[in-house]
Design a protein around this motif. Sequence first.
Motif, short mmCIF file in Angstrom:
data_model
loop_
_atom_site.label_atom_id
_atom_site.label_comp_id
_atom_site.label_asym_id
_atom_site.label_seq_id
_atom_site.Cartn_x
_atom_site.Cartn_y
_atom_site.Cartn_z
N GLY A 1 0.72 -1.30 0.18
CA GLY A 1 0.04 0.04 -0.06
C GLY A 1 0.83 1.27 0.13
O GLY A 1 0.34 2.27 0.07
N ASN A 2 2.17 0.85 -0.08
CA ASN A 2 3.01 2.37 -0.06
C ASN A 2 3.94 2.26 -1.20
O ASN A 2 4.19 1.28 -1.81
N ALA A 3 4.31 3.36 -1.70
CA ALA A 3 5.36 3.55 -2.80
C ALA A 3 6.38 4.32 -2.44
O ALA A 3 6.29 5.26 -1.41
N TYR A 4 7.70 4.12 -2.68
CA TYR A 4 8.97 4.64 -2.09
C TYR A 4 9.82 5.07 -3.19
O TYR A 4 10.19 4.42 -4.06
N LEU A 5 9.86 6.72 -3.03
CA LEU A 5 10.80 7.26 -4.02
C LEU A 5 12.19 7.56 -3.72
O LEU A 5 12.51 8.27 -2.68
N ALA A 6 13.12 7.32 -4.67
CA ALA A 6 14.66 7.54 -4.29
C ALA A 6 14.59 8.92 -4.27
O ALA A 6 14.19 9.64 -5.31
N PRO A 7 15.45 9.68 -3.41
CA PRO A 7 15.63 11.10 -3.33
C PRO A 7 16.75 11.44 -4.37
O PRO A 7 17.84 10.55 -4.45
N GLY A 8 16.67 12.64 -4.81
CA GLY A 8 17.75 13.22 -5.63
C GLY A 8 19.11 12.93 -4.97
O GLY A 8 19.34 13.29 -3.93
N ASN A 9 20.36 12.61 -5.66
CA ASN A 9 21.52 12.55 -5.22
C ASN A 9 21.76 11.62 -4.23
O ASN A 9 22.98 11.52 -3.66
N TYR A 10 20.91 10.43 -4.16
CA TYR A 10 21.15 9.45 -3.15
C TYR A 10 20.71 8.14 -3.97
O TYR A 10 19.54 8.08 -4.69
N HIS A 11 21.54 6.95 -4.04
CA HIS A 11 21.05 5.66 -4.51
C HIS A 11 20.01 4.91 -3.56
O HIS A 11 20.03 4.95 -2.25
N LEU A 12 18.83 4.31 -4.26
CA LEU A 12 17.94 3.63 -3.31
C LEU A 12 18.42 2.11 -3.38
O LEU A 12 18.59 1.74 -4.53
N SER A 13 18.69 1.66 -2.33
CA SER A 13 18.80 0.06 -2.35
C SER A 13 18.18 -0.57 -1.28
O SER A 13 17.34 -0.04 -0.20
N ILE A 14 17.83 -1.67 -1.43
CA ILE A 14 16.81 -2.55 -0.67
C ILE A 14 17.59 -3.68 0.04
O ILE A 14 18.12 -4.39 -0.77
N LYS A 15 17.30 -3.98 1.21
CA LYS A 15 18.34 -5.10 1.99
C LYS A 15 17.11 -5.67 2.71
O LYS A 15 15.86 -5.30 2.83
N ARG A 16 17.64 -7.03 3.12
CA ARG A 16 16.66 -7.96 3.92
C ARG A 16 17.06 -8.04 5.16
O ARG A 16 18.01 -7.95 5.78
N SER A 17 16.17 -7.83 6.03
CA SER A 17 16.18 -7.76 7.54
C SER A 17 15.16 -8.74 8.15
O SER A 17 14.00 -8.34 8.49
N GLY A 18 15.70 -9.93 8.53
CA GLY A 18 14.76 -11.07 8.86
C GLY A 18 13.78 -11.16 7.73
O GLY A 18 14.01 -11.50 6.57
N LEU B 1 22.39 5.20 -0.30
CA LEU B 1 23.77 5.07 -0.49
C LEU B 1 24.06 6.43 -1.09
O LEU B 1 23.71 6.79 -1.91
N ASP B 2 25.15 7.08 -0.58
CA ASP B 2 25.87 8.24 -0.88
C ASP B 2 27.26 7.69 -1.53
O ASP B 2 28.34 8.22 -1.01
N SER B 3 26.87 7.11 -2.52
CA SER B 3 28.22 6.61 -3.26
C SER B 3 28.44 7.32 -4.46
O SER B 3 27.54 8.10 -4.93
N GLU B 4 29.34 6.79 -5.44
CA GLU B 4 29.62 7.31 -6.67
C GLU B 4 28.32 7.02 -7.65
O GLU B 4 27.67 6.45 -7.74
N ARG B 5 28.19 7.75 -8.70
CA ARG B 5 27.33 7.65 -9.79
C ARG B 5 27.37 6.30 -10.47
O ARG B 5 28.60 5.84 -10.49
N VAL B 6 26.29 5.82 -10.67
CA VAL B 6 26.39 4.60 -11.67
C VAL B 6 25.48 4.75 -13.03
O VAL B 6 24.51 5.24 -13.09
N SER B 7 26.23 4.40 -14.00
CA SER B 7 25.54 4.67 -15.48
C SER B 7 25.26 6.01 -15.65
O SER B 7 24.47 6.23 -16.27
#
Length: 348
Positions: free
Chosen positions: A221-238, A246-252
């Motif tokens: 029921g929710n949508a999650y938008l990546a903010p400008g200038n940060y990468h959005l990554s999904i991880k598993r927790s249980g 992630l505030d890392s280098e540009r990709v592509s």
Amino acid sequence: MPIKVLVVDDSALIRSLLGTIIKAEKDLLLVGAAPDAYAARELINQFSPDVITLDIEMPKVDGLTFLEKLMKARPTPVVMISTLTEQGADATLRALELGAIDFIAKPKLDIAQGIEQYRVLILEKIRMAATAKVKKTEKAKISSQLTMGFSGTEKIIAVGASTGGTEAIKDFLVQLPVNSPAVVITQHMPPGFTTSFAKRLDSLCRLKVQEVVGGERILPGNAYLAPGNYHLSIKRSGADYIAQLLDSERVSGHKPSVDVMFQSLSSCAAKNTVAVILTGMGKDGAAGMYNLHQNGAYTFAQDEASCVVFGMPKEAINLGGVDEVLPLNDLAAAVVKRLQKINAGSRV
């Protein structure tokens, strides 16, 4: 034949800067630089430009009013020149809704390095706009019949887009049912603009749409938008999926990057993911979608006819990472249908 470009801006300094940049390129032809909408109209009638750069904030007739009239009378590829403010971001999103192809922030005129980066970016956007499809403004065909027969945290819909993506994402999201699995989204946009974009989507969709701040539990029921200038990554927790920034280098060439989001899902949730790649320039997302596909995700790409720019979907298709290619208006229903199918027998 060179690309005929018209610059429309009330600032003599910006007109001079853009004019100098355009005139230095052999494949571009500056046909005029107009200070207001009235002068622009005369130059459009005289030269029929292939691309127009248009300032949002202009005297007499503002850029949005001019754009709306232009798209009704003489649809032309337009790149908006926007200010990096909340008001500027809201106006830019409205311009994209009215049919503008893309936008670029006003340059910082006091930094030499900034001007060079701006030159490269504006030339890229002008050349891309010349090849893009200009779409007449029309309401998307929204199906109010889409329903989801289950609700759970296991499934994720992942969406990536670039040029033309703000409207494509909106048209896709508004069709999803209120109990849809969570949607994670990466759209190439600068900081500030994603904040306004998330608010706009939230006001239009049945889903709750939010800009990611990091640490959110990914919920249906929710949508999650990546903010400008940060990468959005999904991880598993249980048993949960968690959004992280992630505030890392540009990709592509991008930050946020669709590839980063897709690759993270490939590592932790591929078989529970349905991925969608929408209109956009370049190849960001293609490699990530291929990996998702190889690891068990089901994948969709927007077809060429409905794309503003058939770059990212084309690259993903060519890599062999796409299961189905569909028009934009058919994607939401196809995704829901696929989720119903793969959820049969799953724990909810």
